[in-house]
Motif scaffolding. Structure first.
Motif, PDB file in Angstrom:
ATOM      1  N   UNK A 363       0.813  -1.219   0.000  1.00 25.94           N
ATOM      2  CA  UNK A 363       0.000   0.000   0.000  1.00 25.94           C
ATOM      3  C   UNK A 363       0.849   1.273   0.000  1.00 25.94           C
ATOM      4  N   UNK A 364       1.942   1.271   0.790  1.00 26.77           N
ATOM      5  CA  UNK A 364       2.777   2.484   0.828  1.00 26.77           C
ATOM      6  C   UNK A 364       3.497   2.697  -0.505  1.00 26.77           C
ATOM      7  N   UNK A 365       3.901   1.621  -1.181  1.00 26.05           N
ATOM      8  CA  UNK A 365       4.527   1.771  -2.494  1.00 26.05           C
ATOM      9  C   UNK A 365       3.576   2.437  -3.483  1.00 26.05           C
ATOM     10  N   UNK A 366       2.307   2.045  -3.431  1.00 24.31           N
ATOM     11  CA  UNK A 366       1.308   2.638  -4.318  1.00 24.31           C
ATOM     12  C   UNK A 366       1.099   4.115  -3.961  1.00 24.31           C
ATOM     13  N   UNK A 367       1.029   4.409  -2.674  1.00 23.70           N
ATOM     14  CA  UNK A 367       0.862   5.797  -2.242  1.00 23.70           C
ATOM     15  C   UNK A 367       2.040   6.657  -2.705  1.00 23.70           C
ATOM     16  N   UNK A 368       3.246   6.133  -2.576  1.00 21.55           N
ATOM     17  CA  UNK A 368       4.433   6.868  -3.030  1.00 21.55           C
ATOM     18  C   UNK A 368       4.397   7.094  -4.542  1.00 21.55           C
ATOM     19  N   UNK A 369       3.945   6.074  -5.274  1.00 20.17           N
ATOM     20  CA  UNK A 369       3.871   6.207  -6.733  1.00 20.17           C
ATOM     21  C   UNK A 369       2.885   7.303  -7.127  1.00 20.17           C
ATOM     22  N   UNK A 370       1.764   7.404  -6.393  1.00 22.05           N
ATOM     23  CA  UNK A 370       0.796   8.470  -6.659  1.00 22.05           C
ATOM     24  C   UNK A 370       1.443   9.830  -6.418  1.00 22.05           C
ATOM     25  N   UNK A 371       2.155   9.963  -5.300  1.00 23.22           N
ATOM     26  CA  UNK A 371       2.822  11.235  -4.976  1.00 23.22           C
ATOM     27  C   UNK A 371       3.892  11.585  -6.007  1.00 23.22           C
ATOM     28  N   UNK A 372       4.758  10.627  -6.309  1.00 20.37           N
ATOM     29  CA  UNK A 372       5.881  10.907  -7.206  1.00 20.37           C
ATOM     30  C   UNK A 372       5.434  11.197  -8.630  1.00 20.37           C
ATOM     31  N   UNK A 373       4.277  10.657  -9.034  1.00 16.06           N
ATOM     32  CA  UNK A 373       3.773  10.889 -10.392  1.00 16.06           C
ATOM     33  C   UNK A 373       2.930  12.143 -10.490  1.00 16.06           C
ATOM     34  N   UNK A 374       2.646  12.766  -9.363  1.00 18.76           N
ATOM     35  CA  UNK A 374       1.761  13.931  -9.347  1.00 18.76           C
ATOM     36  C   UNK A 374       2.542  15.224  -9.517  1.00 18.76           C
ATOM     37  N   UNK A 375       1.824  16.324  -9.615  1.00 17.59           N
ATOM     38  CA  UNK A 375       2.454  17.647  -9.703  1.00 17.59           C
ATOM     39  C   UNK A 375       3.106  18.031  -8.380  1.00 17.59           C
ATOM     40  N   UNK A 376       2.813  17.270  -7.331  1.00 20.58           N
ATOM     41  CA  UNK A 376       3.417  17.512  -6.011  1.00 20.58           C
ATOM     42  C   UNK A 376       4.673  16.652  -5.807  1.00 20.58           C
ATOM     43  N   UNK A 377       5.124  15.969  -6.834  1.00 20.57           N
ATOM     44  CA  UNK A 377       6.195  14.996  -6.694  1.00 20.57           C
ATOM     45  C   UNK A 377       7.488  15.536  -6.104  1.00 20.57           C
ATOM     46  N   UNK A 378       7.766  16.822  -6.301  1.00 22.98           N
ATOM     47  CA  UNK A 378       8.990  17.409  -5.742  1.00 22.98           C
ATOM     48  C   UNK A 378       8.736  18.138  -4.430  1.00 22.98           C
TER      49      UNK A 378
END
Length: 631
Positions: A363-378
């Motif tokens: 679940x945390x890997x998926x959450x991280x992937x959502x964050x890193x792929x978003x406009x908020x990734x940085x």
């Protein structure tokens, strides 16, 4: 005046009670119906914003049938139900309702559910606009690209995958006087990978001759109108010697949708969508194709102008779409690919996400992937395990506190929400959060502001919330441990992760990945998993899911000295979580058949399963496995 509502309920007293509740709250109740036909007439006349819909109605057609119609009309609906069996509830959930109320219900619950349904419907509308924009942009590029079949259709496959899910896409047409279908198939083998399936490939894969394929095509009903096959219709198609059966059985497909495209020259170019998931296609998928049929027609006509017929040789051209990368999510099972699709869709939005899955599913890997792929990734990424923090500290951890707020608060503390400002906060095990904190979290979602413990000022925060749970939150809501309004606020975009036992074809891929990563950390060279160990890994039920597999591989790698990698500890917990005992029984019987009924020895079933013979005998006894099952 608030939204217009239609009540569809076959119990007169329940329907009138609901109407009174709604009118007191300011809603306009524009009709009450107790059957499919009566309700549909009211809906078509008044075009309501929301429909409260009982599953069981008078007559042959049910509320589930009406729900499918409401999805065509893009009208939000909330199910009303007393006790229903699991099959009916699964059918209801497949229509993707905007809420669900179980009778009897309180006035407060009705009004909260309506507010949430309206919110979810608005969010869904935003996704629809986003889908339209994506498809229109890429189709316009294709029209002007002047590419032949393979490049055009491979690019189109990537584009369509973002808006209409499929595991196999068949495309093409049958010219007048032509025996065989002029087309190609695209079998999905990775997130952005497709195997091109032509006539030669399908014969090689299935073992059928060209004459067989010609006969299958003759037997196949030619769909001249757009259609989503019901489960019954698809099963009927799979029972006849047709191309639909050949594709469905060869590639294990469970859902089917056809969209015929009428070109200017009078020919019909078909799109055949197949999915390995049940009930994958909904009316909005057809609606989306309808809205863009002019763009699709122009793209196909441009392709045919360059190359009139499907090529006989495949060069597997590269896609022109730049996909999101999933560096830490390993797997090619269709359930995992579906998760990747959902991540790619939701990452570019600001909506809240609820990740659901058993412990150890990633679940945390998926959450991280959502964050890193978003406009908020940085921007900041902050993870909080709600189940690991004491109840007395979690509020301070999340929202911070002022100096002197409580005994021991000697200085101001900035909470996790402030630390995550501009980025993403991941709330793991959200189902463990206490009710009073759920209220405050709901406020953050609604108002985008917090208050520190002991503070008097409100602090605005720009945070995206991604939550995760291994609990059944619907059950938690029903038992009063989780707020209904918070559940539906978080559940706007749910992502359900499959257990490892549901994607056993990924075990080999995952095991080799963990061997590689462990080898790098431990400074060991190339290590190969032995056939015996791999057989044991693939036969095991993995109640601890991917995390347990990784731990098993790491343990073996630490103790490994030379030669092929072997198991260093027994995989003895064969019994899977509830509902999967039959799967374990099947695995044991398969192992016994392979060993000709032998339990002990190097060639025995116990050895192939990597368990002690006494353990295997115990499991056989508990599962009721008898000699006649494997001899």
């Amino acid at each position: 005046m608030k939204n217009k509502i239609v009540v569809v309920e076959d119990e007169f007293i329940v329907a009138n009670d609901l109407a009174l509740i709604l009118r007191r709250a300011g809603y306009e109740v524009c009709g009450i119906g107790d059957s499919y036909d009566e309700a549909l007439a009211i809906i078509e006349k008044h075009k309501p914003d929301i429909v409260l819909l009982d599953i069981h109605l008078k007559g042959k057609l049910t509320g589930i049938d009406l729900a499918r119609k409401l999805r065509e009309y893009n009208i939000a609906f909330v199910y009303l139900s007393a006790n229903s069996n699991q099959r009916v509830l699964e059918e209801a959930k497949a229509t993707q309702p905007y809420g669900f109320m179980v009778k009897p219900f309180r006035e407060k619950d009705v009004l909260i559910t309506l507010d949430i349904a309206r919110y979810r419907h608005e969010s869904t509308a935003e996704f629809a606009v986003e889908k339209d924009s994506i498809l229109r942009k890429h189709l316009t590029r294709l029209i002007n690209a002047n590419n032949g079949w393979e490049q055009t259709l491979l690019t189109l496959s990537n584009v369509m995958q973002q808006v209409i899910p499929f595991d196999y896409l068949g495309v093409g047409f049958k010219s007048t006087g032509q025996k065989t279908y002029n087309g190609l198939g695209f079998l999905r083998i990775g997130f952005d990978e497709y195997q091109i399936i032509g006539q030669e490939e399908i014969m090689l894969i299935t073992g059928h001759t060209l004459d067989d394929l010609v006969q299958f095509q003759v037997n196949t009903k030619r769909d001249v109108h757009p259609i989503i096959y019901t489960e019954e219709e698809f099963n009927e198609a799979r029972n006849a010697p047709t191309m639909k059966r050949l594709i469905a059985n060869t590639f294990r497909m469970e859902s089917h949708m056809v969209f015929p495209l009428h070109l200017k020259n009078g020919s019909v170019f078909h799109f055949f969508f197949f999915s390995r998931s049940k009930n994958a296609y909904l009316p909005e998928h057809l609606s989306l194709a309808f809205r863009h049929q002019n763009y699709l027609s122009q793209a196909i006509e441009a392709m045919l102008a360059v190359e009139p017929n499907a090529p006989s040789k495949k060069e597997n051209p590269a896609s022109t779409i730049a996909p999101i990368r999933f560096d830490h999510i390993v797997g090619k099972n269709h359930l995992v690919l579906n998760v990747m699709d959902l991540i790619s869709k939701v990452s570019q939005t600001e909506t809240s996400v609820l990740i659901i899955g058993e412990t150890g599913t990633g679940k945390e890997l998926v959450a991280r992937a959502i964050h890193q792929s978003s406009l908020r990734g940085d921007k900041p990424w902050v993870a909080v395990n709600c189940g690991a923090l004491p109840a007395s500290l979690i509020e301070s951890e999340l929202f911070g506190h002022e100096r002197g707020a409580f005994s021991g608060a000697v200085e101001r503390k900035i909470g996790k929400f402030e630390l995550a400002d501009g980025g993403t906060i991941f709330l793991d095990e959200i189902g463990e959060m206490q009710l009073d904190l759920q209220v405050k979290l709901l406020r953050v979602l609604q108002e985008k502001e917090i208050e520190r413990v002991g503070g008097k000022e409100t602090i605005k925060v720009n945070v995206r919330i991604v939550a995760a749970t291994n609990k059944n939150l619907e059950k938690e809501v029903g038992e009063g441990r989780f707020r209904l309004d918070l559940y539906y606020r978080l559940n706007v975009f749910p992502i359900e992760l499959p257990a490892l036992r549901e994607r056993k074809d990924d075990i080999r891929l995952l095991a080799n990945h963990f061997v590689y990563t462990a080898g790098k950390k431990l400074g060991k060279g190339h290590v190969v998993i032995s056939d015996k160990m791999m057989s044991g890994l693939e036969a095991y039920s993995w109640p601890g899911n991917i995390r347990e597999l990784e731990n098993t591989i790491t343990h073996a790698m630490i103790l490994h000295r030379e030669g092929e990698l072997q198991l260093t500890r027994e995989l003895t917990t064969l019994l899977e979580p509830s509902g999967t005992t039959q799967t374990e029984k099947d695995y044991i019987i398969a192992a016994l058949k392979k060993s000709s009924g032998r339990i002990r020895g190097e060639d025995g079933a116990a050895a192939s399963l990597n368990i002690k013979p006494t353990t295997l005998e115990s499991r056989m006894s508990k599962l009721g496995i008898k000699k006649e099952d494997f001899q």
